[in-house]
Design a protein around this motif. Structure first.
Motif, PDB file in Angstrom:
ATOM      1  N   LYS A 315       0.832  -1.207   0.000  1.00  8.15           N
ATOM      2  CA  LYS A 315       0.000   0.000   0.000  1.00  8.15           C
ATOM      3  C   LYS A 315       0.868   1.258   0.000  1.00  8.15           C
ATOM      4  N   VAL A 316       1.967   1.215   0.739  1.00  4.21           N
ATOM      5  CA  VAL A 316       2.891   2.353   0.778  1.00  4.21           C
ATOM      6  C   VAL A 316       3.544   2.543  -0.588  1.00  4.21           C
ATOM      7  N   VAL A 317       3.912   1.442  -1.240  1.00  9.77           N
ATOM      8  CA  VAL A 317       4.501   1.522  -2.583  1.00  9.77           C
ATOM      9  C   VAL A 317       3.533   2.219  -3.538  1.00  9.77           C
ATOM     10  N   ALA A 318       2.264   1.821  -3.484  1.00 13.39           N
ATOM     11  CA  ALA A 318       1.259   2.433  -4.364  1.00 13.39           C
ATOM     12  C   ALA A 318       1.116   3.929  -4.089  1.00 13.39           C
ATOM     13  N   GLN A 346       9.374 -10.706  -4.624  1.00 10.02           N
ATOM     14  CA  GLN A 346       8.327 -11.632  -5.072  1.00 10.02           C
ATOM     15  C   GLN A 346       6.980 -11.349  -4.389  1.00 10.02           C
ATOM     16  N   GLU A 347       6.558 -10.096  -4.516  1.00 10.07           N
ATOM     17  CA  GLU A 347       5.256  -9.677  -4.015  1.00 10.07           C
ATOM     18  C   GLU A 347       4.425  -9.219  -5.215  1.00 10.07           C
ATOM     19  N   PRO A 348       3.393  -9.998  -5.626  1.00 11.55           N
ATOM     20  CA  PRO A 348       2.639  -9.685  -6.849  1.00 11.55           C
ATOM     21  C   PRO A 348       2.037  -8.283  -6.873  1.00 11.55           C
ATOM     22  N   THR A 349       1.484  -7.822  -5.750  1.00  9.59           N
ATOM     23  CA  THR A 349       0.841  -6.511  -5.715  1.00  9.59           C
ATOM     24  C   THR A 349       1.828  -5.403  -6.042  1.00  9.59           C
ATOM     25  N   VAL A 350       3.036  -5.505  -5.522  1.00  6.73           N
ATOM     26  CA  VAL A 350       4.065  -4.496  -5.784  1.00  6.73           C
ATOM     27  C   VAL A 350       4.460  -4.513  -7.260  1.00  6.73           C
ATOM     28  N   ILE A 351       4.622  -5.702  -7.825  1.00  9.93           N
ATOM     29  CA  ILE A 351       4.997  -5.828  -9.230  1.00  9.93           C
ATOM     30  C   ILE A 351       3.937  -5.208 -10.129  1.00  9.93           C
TER      31      ILE A 351
END
Length: 577
Positions: A315-318, A346-351
């Motif tokens: 969420k912070v990345v977004a 290897q975190e799909p949401t971040v990718i």
């Protein structure tokens, strides 16, 4: 991965590793006597037979005479307390204390233990535990199971990839906890061998296990490797025990006196960077915005997006990406973009967040690795091929690879990007093979429409790749022309990729329902469905049934597209072979 120990049928000695295990001294004495008599005595035969019988006892599920359970990864593994107690001081003490506690409470139930409680500083998976258990039962060291000790990167030799390193680390933790000194020595040698072969970021977990288990030789070797590397100070502080960092920095100045001299950095600038990182650690993006307004330090100066991708919640990345102030394709001092860091995590949401904001799938690191190859080299064969039951959450590692590979197929590489490494070239050929096969299926099911789309996209004027339906004698884009420069080859490959991509896009635009059928075919049934004569009779029957269903799906999809487009002159019905 090379064999974990010596050949899988070899023995490291049946006796227990600790001085406690006098019960195991009989085996040692027998082996010594056998050696004195030329190795053919009755004791050798007896010892070998005992080892085989105990192994049968471990793997035979028909007759279960286990008397305790050890839970590993949530699964109960039945064990024989008498064998483990005789072979390991750790298990002797564990079972003795458990029995005494049970007697005080008046309990007569089957004892149950959780392996995670014994290894607080690390993790031991079921496969690693079974390898150790087999050694305790038989005195023989099995080879590492390939499904958990090899990655899915096709070009990897599996000698020092992340799954290979992780598996030996698990064995090291278990051997140390169970006090099997000969295995601790063996696995320390294995890890020492990894240190010089693997990437420096994969040395970090080796440093950690060496620190926790007080393996001085291994720790010293790791410190030397990290000190010689270009690993940044942020990674050191976040991932390596503090007691080790000072020694690494001290040695690093000797190896690279001009590299990291903290005194050369502007203290105010450095303080601004650390404040941004602390704000990100607190998940406070509003504070980050305030710090940016009060300082000359930018998000790119602080490599804030790299930091958030590596260490913060998705969420912070977004939220950082929504600020629109960070270069999503910025490379750090080691040549990594945020997408490379996300592939390591290897975190799909971040990718997905990075790709949505324009992260380039074709960027490579200094070592020639792309995001896809990084992800593959860190994913075990087990995790990649493990079947997911309906309703269950997909494996994250497999999902990351799928997302990146789809992006690779979806976006043609730009004309200016050169294929400078074998890994990137392989990804280009993978994309090309996918497009060739997809268009080949379109030509099979919708010949007239596919021909028209290829003509508009000018795909019929480019050199054809040897795809699924091409013979080995046909033209192959991967053949080497000695008179052709890498740049010329690059352009030739890309022109075909671009033409086929336009063909697929035209198909999606004018025949969306048919395109959906092809999408499902490529994802679910390709390529085995079209080899109807392969497999058992039941498998062939299932394939024929599925092929008939597919033909019906094609007819329905074509009718829908034809009705929506109001067309009738292109083809009266799809021609299905």
């Amino acid at each position: 991965m090379a064999n974990l120990a010596e050949p899988s049928n070899s023995s490291l000695g049946f006796a227990s590793s600790s001085s406690y295990a006098s019960n195991g001294s009989i085996a040692v004495e027998a082996a010594a006597a056998a050696a004195a008599e030329g190795g053919s005595s009755l004791e050798v035969v007896s010892l070998s037979r005992l080892s085989c019988n105990l192994e049968r006892l471990l793997i035979n599920s028909d007759f279960d005479c286990t008397d305790a359970d050890i839970f590993v990864d949530g699964v109960a593994v039945g064990v024989h307390r008498c064998i483990l107690a005789a072979r390991s001081e750790f298990f002797h003490n564990l079972f003795s204390h458990a029995a005494a506690a049970g007697e005080r409470k008046g309990e007569g139930r089957r004892p149950k233990f959780n392996l995670d409680d014994f290894v607080p500083s690390g993790r031991v998976g079921k496969e690693a535990f079974m390898v150790l258990l087999s050694y305790l039962y038989t005195g023989k060291m099995k080879a590492a199971p390939p499904e958990v000790s090899t990655c899915v990167e096709a070009l990897c030799a599996h000698e020092a990839c992340r799954p290979a390193v992780n598996f030996v680390i698990q064995l090291m933790y278990a051997s140390s906890v169970f006090k099997i000194s000969e295995l601790v020595s063996l696995f320390q040698r294995r890890l020492l061998n990894f240190v010089e072969k693997t990437l420096v970021e994969d040395v970090i977990p080796i440093v950690v296990v060496a620190f926790h288990l007080d393996l001085c030789q291994l720790q010293s070797h790791c410190i030397q490797r990290v000190a010689r590397s270009d690993l940044d100070s942020i990674a050191l502080e976040k991932e390596i025990p503090p007691k080790v960092i000072d020694e690494i920095k001290s040695i690093s100045r000797n190896f690279q006196p001009c590299k990291v001299n903290d005194s050369m950095m502007d203290p105010i600038h450095e303080r601004g960077i650390k404040r941004i990182h602390r704000a990100l650690d607190s998940d406070d993006v509003e504070l980050v915005k305030l710090l940016l307004s009060e300082s000359s330090v930018t998000l790119d100066d602080a490599y804030a997006l790299h930091y958030a991708v590596a260490y913060c919640d998705s969420k912070v990345v977004a939220e950082v990406l929504e600020l629109g102030l960070a270069n999503v394709n910025l490379k750090n001092g080691r040549g990594y973009t945020p997408l490379h860091v996300a592939a390591m995590r290897q975190e799909p949401t971040v990718i997905v967040s990075l790709l949505t904001k324009g992260a380039s799938i074709s960027e490579t690191t200094r070592h020639g690795q792309s995001a896809v190859s990084i992800c593959r080299s860190r994913t075990t064969t087990k995790d990649y091929y493990e079947k997911t039951e309906q309703g269950q959450e997909s494996n994250k590692d497999r999902l990351c690879i799928d997302i990146l590979e789809r992006e690779l197929r979806r976006n043609p590489l730009t004309e200016d990007d050169a294929v400078t490494s074998p890994l990137l070239a392989d990804e280009l050929h993978m994309k090309l093979l996918y497009l060739e096969n997809r268009v080949a299926f379109a030509r099979l099911f919708f010949p007239s429409e596919a021909k028209l789309a290829m003509k508009i996209a000018q795909a019929d004027s480019t050199l054809e790749f040897a795809g699924l339906f091409k013979s080995r004698s046909s033209s192959n884009l991967r053949e080497v022309d000695l008179n052709e420069t890498p740049t010329m080859q690059n352009k030739r490959l890309r022109s075909r990729v671009d033409a086929l991509t336009r063909t697929v896009e035209l198909g999606r635009r004018y025949f969306p329902h048919c395109s959906q059928v092809l999408d499902k075919l490529m994802e679910d049934d390709f390529p085995d469905l079209f080899y109807l004569q392969k497999g058992t009779q039941d498998q062939q029957k299932i394939k024929r049934m599925r092929f008939c269903e597919l033909k019906e799906d094609v007819r329905k999809a074509f009718s829908k597209d034809k009705a929506e487009n109001g067309r009738s002159g292109i083809s009266s019905s799809p021609s299905v072979i």
